[in-house]
Design an enzyme around this catalytic site. Structure first.
Site, PDB file in Angstrom:
ATOM      1  N   HIS A 144      -7.777  -3.432  -3.352  1.00 26.36           N
ATOM      2  CA  HIS A 144      -6.814  -2.858  -2.622  1.00 26.36           C
ATOM      3  C   HIS A 144      -6.811  -3.615  -1.243  1.00 26.36           C
ATOM      4  O   HIS A 144      -7.444  -4.201  -0.602  1.00 26.36           O
ATOM      5  CB  HIS A 144      -6.883  -1.333  -2.268  1.00 26.36           C
ATOM      6  CG  HIS A 144      -5.831  -0.752  -1.892  1.00 26.36           C
ATOM      7  ND1 HIS A 144      -4.703  -0.343  -2.685  1.00 26.36           N
ATOM      8  CD2 HIS A 144      -5.509  -0.216  -0.453  1.00 26.36           C
ATOM      9  CE1 HIS A 144      -3.834   0.132  -1.957  1.00 26.36           C
ATOM     10  NE2 HIS A 144      -4.147   0.073  -0.607  1.00 26.36           N
ATOM     11  N   ASP A 153      -8.918  -2.758  -7.684  1.00 28.88           N
ATOM     12  CA  ASP A 153      -8.394  -1.719  -6.611  1.00 28.88           C
ATOM     13  C   ASP A 153      -8.901  -0.144  -6.684  1.00 28.88           C
ATOM     14  O   ASP A 153      -8.831   0.331  -7.727  1.00 28.88           O
ATOM     15  CB  ASP A 153      -6.889  -1.557  -6.823  1.00 28.88           C
ATOM     16  CG  ASP A 153      -6.149  -0.868  -5.738  1.00 28.88           C
ATOM     17  OD1 ASP A 153      -6.669   0.151  -5.096  1.00 28.88           O
ATOM     18  OD2 ASP A 153      -4.905  -1.326  -5.154  1.00 28.88           O
ATOM     19  N   CYS A 211       0.884  -1.270   0.063  1.00 25.55           N
ATOM     20  CA  CYS A 211      -0.176  -0.059   0.167  1.00 25.55           C
ATOM     21  C   CYS A 211       0.944   1.420  -0.014  1.00 25.55           C
ATOM     22  O   CYS A 211       1.650   1.271  -0.934  1.00 25.55           O
ATOM     23  CB  CYS A 211      -0.930   0.075   1.125  1.00 25.55           C
ATOM     24  SG  CYS A 211      -2.087   1.212   1.390  1.00 25.55           S
TER      25      CYS A 211
END
Length: 234
Positions: free
Chosen positions: A201, A170, A122
């Protein structure tokens, strides 16, 4: 400071905290683990344990230390709101320097018996792009790293082996941006891009709403093989 943390000298004369995990055999190649937006959380420490179980010496730097030390936010709306505030104050240039300091620290440890790589998730995945472009890790793995557009522009700066994981769903990475990155990386044999259909995500994180057990398992198997190939112990 927790027993599993150590202080590492930075390049500008200060010290940052890193979470340390050592494999059961007591030695191995090294990996700098770059945390998600919430800081060095239970999830980050769990990833460090998983990597140590594969035989690597792990340090996970507290990347927000210049703003606030010891960030460990809850996996909820309030935690994410504070994370976004911290990211807004984060200096990516200083962050890459701190990753470099963590790389240097691992290389200085007698229990690090092989090359040293970087893996990020991330927010940390985006910083891993900077490490791949500006530093000299043996390899880089990034899970759903933000900043895909910038990486596409800088793709020629990535000379180490790199493995990039993305989900098709995502919300932080548009299909168009991912396609541009894939096109940019097509002529780069050192860069592998794995895309997981239907995954969102943070699909590796069991605390996240987007957790996808099947995608996480496939990505982890691919990551383990990639690390084994590029961080062979001396």
């Amino acid at each position: 400071m927790p027993a599993d943390s150590v202080r590492v000298a930075t390049h500008d004369g200060d010290e940052l905290d890193v979470h340390l995990a050592v494999p059961e055999r007591g030695a191995g190649p090294g990996i700098v683990l770059l945390h998600e937006a919430l800081g060095v959380t239970d999830y980050t420490r769990g990833v460090a344990r998983r990597l140590a179980a594969l035989g690597y010496v792990i340090v996970a730097p507290d990347l927000f230390w210049r703003i606030e030390r010891g960030v460990d936010l809850p996996h909820d709306v309030g935690g994410m709101a504070r994370a976004l505030e911290l990211i807004g104050q984060f200096d990516p240039h200083a962050g890459v320097g701190d990753v470099d300091a963590a790389l240097a620290y691992l290389r200085s440890r007698p229990d690090v018996t092989g090359p040293v790589g970087v893996i990020g998730f991330c927010f940390g995945g985006g910083l891993a792009y900077g490490a791949a472009c500006e530093l000299d890790p043996a390899c880089v793995v990034a899970y759903y790293g933000v900043g895909v557009e910038l990486l596409a522009e800088r793709i020629d700066e990535v000379t180490c082996p790199a493995l990039l994981h993305f989900g098709t769903d995502d919300v932080f990475i548009t299909p168009e941006a991912l396609q541009r990155l894939q096109l940019a990386a097509a002529a780069k044999p050192n860069i592998e891009i794995e895309v997981y259909e239907g995954a969102g995500h943070a699909f590796d994180n069991p605390h996240a709403d987007w957790h996808d057990r099947a995608a996480a398992a496939r990505a982890w198997d691919r990551t383990a093989s990639f690390l084994a190939a590029n961080l062979a112990s001396s």
